[in-house]
Design an enzyme around this catalytic site. Structure first.
Site, PDB file in Angstrom:
ATOM      1  N   HIS A   1     -96.216  25.254  48.060  1.00  0.00           N
ATOM      2  CA  HIS A   1     -95.651  24.025  47.502  1.00  0.00           C
ATOM      3  C   HIS A   1     -96.398  23.565  46.248  1.00  0.00           C
ATOM      4  O   HIS A   1     -95.792  23.071  45.314  1.00  0.00           O
ATOM      5  CB  HIS A   1     -95.675  22.934  48.568  1.00  0.00           C
ATOM      6  CG  HIS A   1     -95.077  21.637  48.142  1.00  0.00           C
ATOM      7  ND1 HIS A   1     -93.815  21.542  47.576  1.00  0.00           N
ATOM      8  CD2 HIS A   1     -95.566  20.356  48.177  1.00  0.00           C
ATOM      9  CE1 HIS A   1     -93.545  20.278  47.301  1.00  0.00           C
ATOM     10  NE2 HIS A   1     -94.591  19.542  47.645  1.00  0.00           N
TER      11      HIS A   1
ATOM     12  N   ASP B   1    -100.196   1.377  53.014  1.00  0.00           N
ATOM     13  CA  ASP B   1     -99.240   0.526  53.738  1.00  0.00           C
ATOM     14  C   ASP B   1     -97.823   0.712  53.193  1.00  0.00           C
ATOM     15  O   ASP B   1     -96.862   0.896  53.953  1.00  0.00           O
ATOM     16  CB  ASP B   1     -99.640  -0.942  53.642  1.00  0.00           C
ATOM     17  CG  ASP B   1    -100.894  -1.256  54.443  1.00  0.00           C
ATOM     18  OD1 ASP B   1    -101.224  -0.454  55.335  1.00  0.00           O
ATOM     19  OD2 ASP B   1    -101.528  -2.286  54.172  1.00  0.00           O
TER      20      ASP B   1
ATOM     21  N   SER C   1     -92.811  17.745  43.205  1.00  0.00           N
ATOM     22  CA  SER C   1     -92.504  17.131  44.488  1.00  0.00           C
ATOM     23  C   SER C   1     -91.936  15.718  44.288  1.00  0.00           C
ATOM     24  O   SER C   1     -90.900  15.565  43.653  1.00  0.00           O
ATOM     25  CB  SER C   1     -93.759  17.130  45.362  1.00  0.00           C
ATOM     26  OG  SER C   1     -93.440  16.955  46.713  1.00  0.00           O
TER      27      SER C   1
END
Length: 269
Positions: A247, A187, A89
Site C-alpha cells: 500500500h 477523536d 490513500s
C-alpha cells in the site's frame, strides 16, 4: 493548511505539484520524495498536511469534501492557477475529489494506491489502530525517545507489523512542557473514519484531464476489476502496478515510484 515547498531560485516554466499524504501521515513523510521529484522534473513541489494531521489545524469536521475545499483554498491563497495533484490513500481520494469539483485548477492527477470504487479487505484494521493509539498511556515528563519505546510496546499488542508501528509513531511529538502527545486529532479521526473516510463519496462528475493511478502489486486497494468503472469517472486514466510494493508504494519502491511519477509529469506542460 500547513505545507512545505521544494523549489529552486530558477522560476519554473511548469505548474507545481501538490502532494497530500494518507491517513495518519504528514508532509514530513514526503520530504525526500518531494526533493527527488523537484530535482527530476524542475517543478515546484508543495507537500501539505491534511486537516487534523501534521502541523495543520485540528477541526471537528473531517470529510473528503472538506479536505478538497482545503486544497482549493490553499491554491487560491498561493495564487496558483493550475497544479498537478498527487495523493496517497486518503490523500489520493482528496485529490480525486478536488479534481472533480475544481477541474479548472487541475492540470493533471496522480492517485497512489486508492480507488474511488472499492477499498481493501484490511480497511477494518484502521479502526483498531486508531483505538490502540488512543489507549497508549504515557507518564508525564518522559523524553520523546523513551515515550516512543513505551508506545511501541503498547501498540505491539494490536499492531503486529513493526513497519506500521514505526509509521504510527511518527505522530508522537513533544508537547513543549516535557511531555509527549499524538499530533493527529484522534477523536475526530475515530468519529469520522467509518462514515467519512473509509469510502469515496458518491459523485456525478467526470474529470477529463490526464490521470495516473499507481498501485502496489502486493496491495488490494486498486483492483484490476475496477479499471473500467474508474475510467467512467476519469476517462484518461492510466494505470501502473509497481512490483514488490504494498500500500505504501512510494516507501516500498521509492526509485521506481519517482521514475513513474517523473515520466508522467514530464509529459505535461
Amino acid at each position: 493548511m500547513a505545507y512545505s515547498s521544494y523549489e529552486s531560485t530558477k522560476v519554473p516554466s511548469t505548474c507545481p505539484l501538490v502532494v497530500m499524504h494518507g491517513l495518519l501521515g504528514s508532509k514530513s513523510n514526503w520530504r525526500s520524495l518531494s526533493k527527488s521529484l523537484h530535482a527530476k522534473t524542475g517543478r515546484k513541489v508543495i507537500a501539505v498536511d491534511a486537516r487534523n494531521h501534521g502541523d495543520s489545524p485540528h477541526d471537528e469536521k473531517l470529510s473528503y469534501t472538506h479536505m478538497a475545499e482545503d486544497v482549493r483554498v490553499l491554491l487560491t491563497s498561493l495564487n496558483i492557477d493550475k497544479s498537478v495533484l498527487l495523493g496517497h490513500s486518503m490523500g489520493g481520494r482528496t485529490m480525486m475529489l478536488a479534481a472533480l469539483l475544481f477541474p479548472e485548477l487541475v492540470r493533471g492527477l496522480i492517485v497512489v494506491d486508492i480507488s474511488p470504487i472499492g477499498t481493501s479487505k484490511s480497511i477494518h484494521l484502521i479502526g483498531a489502530f486508531l483505538e490502540a493509539m488512543r489507549k497508549v498511556d504515557l507518564p508525564p515528563n518522559v523524553p520523546l525517545l523513551t515515550a516512543k519505546k513505551m508506545a511501541d510496546n503498547q501498540l505491539s499488542k494490536v499492531v503486529h507489523d513493526i513497519g506500521i508501528r514505526q509509521f504510527l509513531l511518527t505522530n508522537l511529538v513533544e508537547t513543549g512542557n516535557g511531555g509527549c502527545k499524538w499530533r493527529v486529532n484522534l477523536d475526530v479521526l475515530q468519529r469520522c473514519f467509518a462514515k467519512q473516510v473509509a469510502n469515496f463519496p458518491p459523485v456525478d462528475k467526470v474529470y477529463e484531464g490526464p490521470t495516473l493511478f499507481i498501485a502496489g502489486a502486493l496491495s488490494d486497494y486498486i483492483k484490476e476489476s475496477e479499471t473500467e468503472d474508474i475510467k467512467k469517472i476519469f476517462p484518461k486514466a492510466e494505470f501502473e502496478r509497481v512490483q514488490g510494493a504494498g500500500h505504501w508504494v512510494h516507501s516500498d519502491q521509492p526509485s521506481e515510484f519517482v521514475r513513474i511519477v517523473s515520466g508522467f509529469l514530464n509529459k505535461l506542460t
